[in-house]
Design a protein around this motif. Structure first.
Motif, PDB file in Angstrom:
ATOM      1  N   ARG A  73      -2.372   1.502  -6.289  1.00 12.38           N
ATOM      2  CA  ARG A  73      -3.561   1.313  -7.138  1.00 12.38           C
ATOM      3  C   ARG A  73      -3.173   1.213  -8.611  1.00 12.38           C
ATOM      4  O   ARG A  73      -3.700   0.369  -9.336  1.00 12.38           O
ATOM      5  CB  ARG A  73      -4.556   2.450  -6.941  1.00 12.38           C
ATOM      6  N   HIS A  74      -2.242   2.057  -9.020  1.00 12.94           N
ATOM      7  CA  HIS A  74      -1.764   2.001 -10.402  1.00 12.94           C
ATOM      8  C   HIS A  74      -1.079   0.655 -10.668  1.00 12.94           C
ATOM      9  O   HIS A  74      -1.300   0.027 -11.706  1.00 12.94           O
ATOM     10  CB  HIS A  74      -0.799   3.159 -10.676  1.00 12.94           C
ATOM     11  N   TYR A  75      -0.270   0.207  -9.720  1.00 12.85           N
ATOM     12  CA  TYR A  75       0.430  -1.073  -9.823  1.00 12.85           C
ATOM     13  C   TYR A  75      -0.580  -2.219  -9.943  1.00 12.85           C
ATOM     14  O   TYR A  75      -0.455  -3.084 -10.817  1.00 12.85           O
ATOM     15  CB  TYR A  75       1.318  -1.261  -8.594  1.00 12.85           C
ATOM     16  N   LYS A  78       0.857  -1.193   0.000  1.00 15.67           N
ATOM     17  CA  LYS A  78       0.000   0.000   0.000  1.00 15.67           C
ATOM     18  C   LYS A  78       0.885   1.232   0.000  1.00 15.67           C
ATOM     19  O   LYS A  78       1.770   1.390   0.835  1.00 15.67           O
ATOM     20  CB  LYS A  78      -0.912   0.036   1.231  1.00 15.67           C
ATOM     21  N   SER A  79       0.645   2.062  -0.977  1.00 14.80           N
ATOM     22  CA  SER A  79       1.331   3.344  -1.075  1.00 14.80           C
ATOM     23  C   SER A  79       0.575   4.189  -2.084  1.00 14.80           C
ATOM     24  O   SER A  79      -0.466   3.789  -2.593  1.00 14.80           O
ATOM     25  CB  SER A  79       2.789   3.156  -1.510  1.00 14.80           C
ATOM     26  N   GLU A  80       1.142   5.314  -2.386  1.00 19.87           N
ATOM     27  CA  GLU A  80       0.513   6.215  -3.345  1.00 19.87           C
ATOM     28  C   GLU A  80       0.376   5.557  -4.726  1.00 19.87           C
ATOM     29  O   GLU A  80      -0.583   5.800  -5.443  1.00 19.87           O
ATOM     30  CB  GLU A  80       1.366   7.485  -3.448  1.00 19.87           C
TER      31      GLU A  80
END
Length: 122
Positions: A58-60, A53-55
């Motif tokens: 979601r893209h990943y 979980k990081s910024e």
């Protein structure tokens, strides 16, 4: 070819092909299909079991889902192409069978592969 429908003009070039090379291409497409299917378990683990979980997570995750769908679609495409070429090469009375007869060869249908599924599934 478009929309999954082939027209005579789309496959006319096969008449000039060397029959064993048509079969070789079918075998190569099957090999590519098998390789893509073999990668799917690893792709599924990466997509569903990565805990991050990081910024950018979601893209990943979206990219992993997209990549897995692409793998599946490529595998399906190679599976269909291999089957079509194989059917063309070994269909009794088919165009390729006539080409083999003209060249003094005999088309012998392959035995079904017990490890390969049936239908349109990879």
């Amino acid at each position: 070819m478009s929309g999954g429908i082939s027209h005579r003009k789309d496959v006319e070039y096969l008449e000039g092909c060397n029959p064993p090379l048509v079969e070789r291409n079918a075998d190569e497409f099957k090999r590519l299909h098998d390789m893509l299917v073999a990668v799917d378990p690893s792709a599924e683990r990466a997509e569903k079991h990565t805990q991050w979980k990081s910024e950018g997570s979601r893209h990943y995750e979206a990219r992993l889902t997209e990549a897995r769908k692409l793998l599946t679609q490529l595998a399906e495409g190679y599976h269909k192409a291999a089957g079509a070429l194989s059917d063309y090469a070994f269909r009794p009375g088919g165009r390729q069978g006539a080409l083999l007869q003209r060249q003094g060869e005999r088309a012998v249908p392959r035995q079904p592969d017990p490890h390969q599924g049936h239908g349109d599934h990879p």
